[in-house]
Design an enzyme around this catalytic site. Structure first.
Site, PDB file in Angstrom:
ATOM      1  CG  ASN A   1     -24.626  30.685  16.167  1.00 13.78           C
ATOM      2  OD1 ASN A   1     -25.491  31.459  15.804  1.00 13.78           O
ATOM      3  ND2 ASN A   1     -23.226  30.667  16.404  1.00 13.78           N
TER       4      ASN A   1
ATOM      5  CG  HIS B   1     -20.254  36.869  23.774  1.00 15.91           C
ATOM      6  ND1 HIS B   1     -19.355  38.203  23.916  1.00 15.91           N
ATOM      7  CD2 HIS B   1     -20.293  36.422  22.628  1.00 15.91           C
ATOM      8  CE1 HIS B   1     -19.153  38.100  22.501  1.00 15.91           C
ATOM      9  NE2 HIS B   1     -19.626  37.240  21.655  1.00 15.91           N
TER      10      HIS B   1
ATOM     11  NE  ARG C   1     -20.365  42.810  16.326  1.00 21.85           N
ATOM     12  CZ  ARG C   1     -20.362  41.867  17.075  1.00 21.85           C
ATOM     13  NH1 ARG C   1     -20.643  42.102  18.287  1.00 21.85           N
ATOM     14  NH2 ARG C   1     -20.510  40.678  16.694  1.00 21.85           N
TER      15      ARG C   1
ATOM     16  NE  ARG D   1     -24.649  32.598  20.217  1.00 18.78           N
ATOM     17  CZ  ARG D   1     -23.303  33.093  19.899  1.00 18.78           C
ATOM     18  NH1 ARG D   1     -22.767  32.505  19.130  1.00 18.78           N
ATOM     19  NH2 ARG D   1     -22.919  34.076  20.570  1.00 18.78           N
TER      20      ARG D   1
ATOM     21  CD  GLU E   1     -20.549  30.841  22.211  1.00 15.84           C
ATOM     22  OE1 GLU E   1     -19.620  30.633  21.330  1.00 15.84           O
ATOM     23  OE2 GLU E   1     -20.844  32.229  22.375  1.00 15.84           O
TER      24      GLU E   1
END
Ligand code: ADP
Length: 404
Positions: A15, A189, A249, A101, A386
């Site tokens: 990732n 996601h 964010r 990813r 993940e």
């Protein structure tokens, strides 16, 4: 089946971000049926003073080294050093493949894909859709392709799981020609939601068939409505800014604010990007931290307001997604905050009585898997993974490709 899978081997899951590379190495055995993590780690602080650290599955540190003196030429040499370290650590386990990813699969990639030169070019063409993350994802794949000729590489997308969403969930109220040019809701996601959907199918199949909202609450946060394991709607959209306020964010805003900031405050695209991605959310509202733990421990009113704002928006999105699903059968919390913060789960659920949700506060405080009170709709805490999802896809793809 890929002949490589007939022997035990290692699978690297990467990732890659702008200043960090996170990785997990899995052992693949029994022709790909057995996938188990060996160790995970990261190279952080890339571009300033890189640091390398690795832990085994039980959290015991295997290495912690400063790589500052090697941190001179971007990600490429660090990635090569990382693989060299893995090979030294696992001399008898060949590297079978790398799974990546990749943040954006655009409108075209609905499933994980084995990377070819053509795929790589297509991923590169998607950079404008995710300029902060896609370049690092693509360059990690390029470095491995150049350094390890013939190594199978599999790209797994954060967006792909959401392609099942209907027109009304995917489309903004903008002129149609903009949607056709890709200005649409993609969602992110997806690997996390796919993992949760699979866990539900394995553990509570009757729930998995129903209408489930999953709240992936971490540094980046989003929620997804699942019906029979498929994504019906999600809170992030064209970018990973839409939806609930996050660590740094903003979450959803009135777009009129952007016009105002440009006209009246002279902000350009770069300034807006920095404001919305780095200076907003929990950090911006509290003025204290983007870290939920710090805010929960603080007794300053701004910290409490930021946490309240977060919980309010998460609850509101659960209401909205329940509407999109036509009702709700279960709620799942996952990711850093969702898995570990009992006060946040409790505050979010305090808004949800009207949906039939009441928490068993003791079970919630203990962090049990099932945390609903008697008579409530089920509420679960399910740790996401993940990396495992990427490993699973990589192995499946190697199997399928060679069976075909
Ligand atoms: P990312 O989106 O970077 O993958 P994570 O899923 O790791 O993020 O979540 C990071 C967030 O989880 C941080 O805001 C951190 O404060 C929060 N978190 C982790 N542990 C706890 C805890 N015990 N209580 C509250 N928040 C926590």
């Amino acid at each position: 089946m890929d002949p490589r899978l007939s022997h035990d081997g290692a699978l690297l899951v990467l990732n890659s971000g702008s200043s960090s590379i996170k990785f997990t190495v899995f052992q693949v055995a029994d022709a790909g049926k057995d996938i188990s993590p060996l160790f995970s780690g990261q190279v952080t602080g890339i571009g300033t003073a890189a640091e390398f650290s690795v832990k085994d599955v039980s959290g015991v540190s295997l290495a912690r080294e400063s790589w500052a003196e090697r941190d001179t030429g971007g990600v490429a040499p660090l990635l090569r050093d990382l693989i060299a370290w893995i090979r030294t650590r696992l001399p008898d386990l060949p590297l079978l493949a790398a799974g990546h990813r990749v943040v954006h699969g655009g409108a075209g990639f609905h499933h994980p894909v084995r990377v070819t030169n053509r795929v790589l070019d297509e991923l590169e063409s998607l950079i404008p859709l995710a300029p902060l993350h896609q370049p690092q994802n693509v360059s990690a794949i390029r470095v491995l392709a150049e350094s390890f000729d013939g190594l199978p590489q599999i790209a797994c997308f954060d967006t792909a799981f959401h392609h099942s969403q209907p027109f009304v969930a995917k489309t903004y109220g903008l002129p149609r020609q903009l949607s056709e040019k890709g200005v649409q809701r993609y969602g992110f996601h997806g690997l996390s939601y796919e993992f949760i959907a699979q866990r539900l199918r394995e553990t509570v199949p009757e729930v998995a068939e129903g209408r489930v909202v999953v709240a992936h609450l971490g540094n980046g946060s989003s929620l997804c409505g699942l019906k029979d394991g498929r994504s019906i709607d999600t809170t992030m959209g064209f970018s990973a800014l839409e939806g609930v306020p996050m660590g740094t964010r903003s979450g959803s805003l009135d777009p009129g604010i952007l016009i105002y900031l440009m006209r009246e405050m002279g902000m350009d695209a770069d300034a807006l990007e920095h404001l919305l991605y780095q200076e907003s959310g929990l950090l911006g509202v509290s003025g204290i931290s983007n870290d939920m733990r710090v805010l929960l421990e603080s007794d300053r009113p701004e910290a409490k307001e930021a946490v309240d704002l977060f919980c309010y928006h998460v609850a509101k999105e659960i209401g909205g997604l329940s509407c999109a699903l036509g009702g709700l059968d279960a709620l799942v919390f996952t990711a850093g905050i969702g898995e570990h913060s009992a006060p946040v789960r409790s505050r979010v659920c305090s808004y949800l009585r009207f949906l039939g949700i009441t928490l068993d506060e003791d079970a919630n405080d203990r962090g049990d898997t099932a945390i609903a009170a008697d008579g409530s709709l089920p509420v679960y805490i399910i740790p996401t993974n993940e990396e495992f999802m990427i490993a699973r896809h990589a192995v499946d793809l190697m199997n399928l490709r060679n069976a075909a």
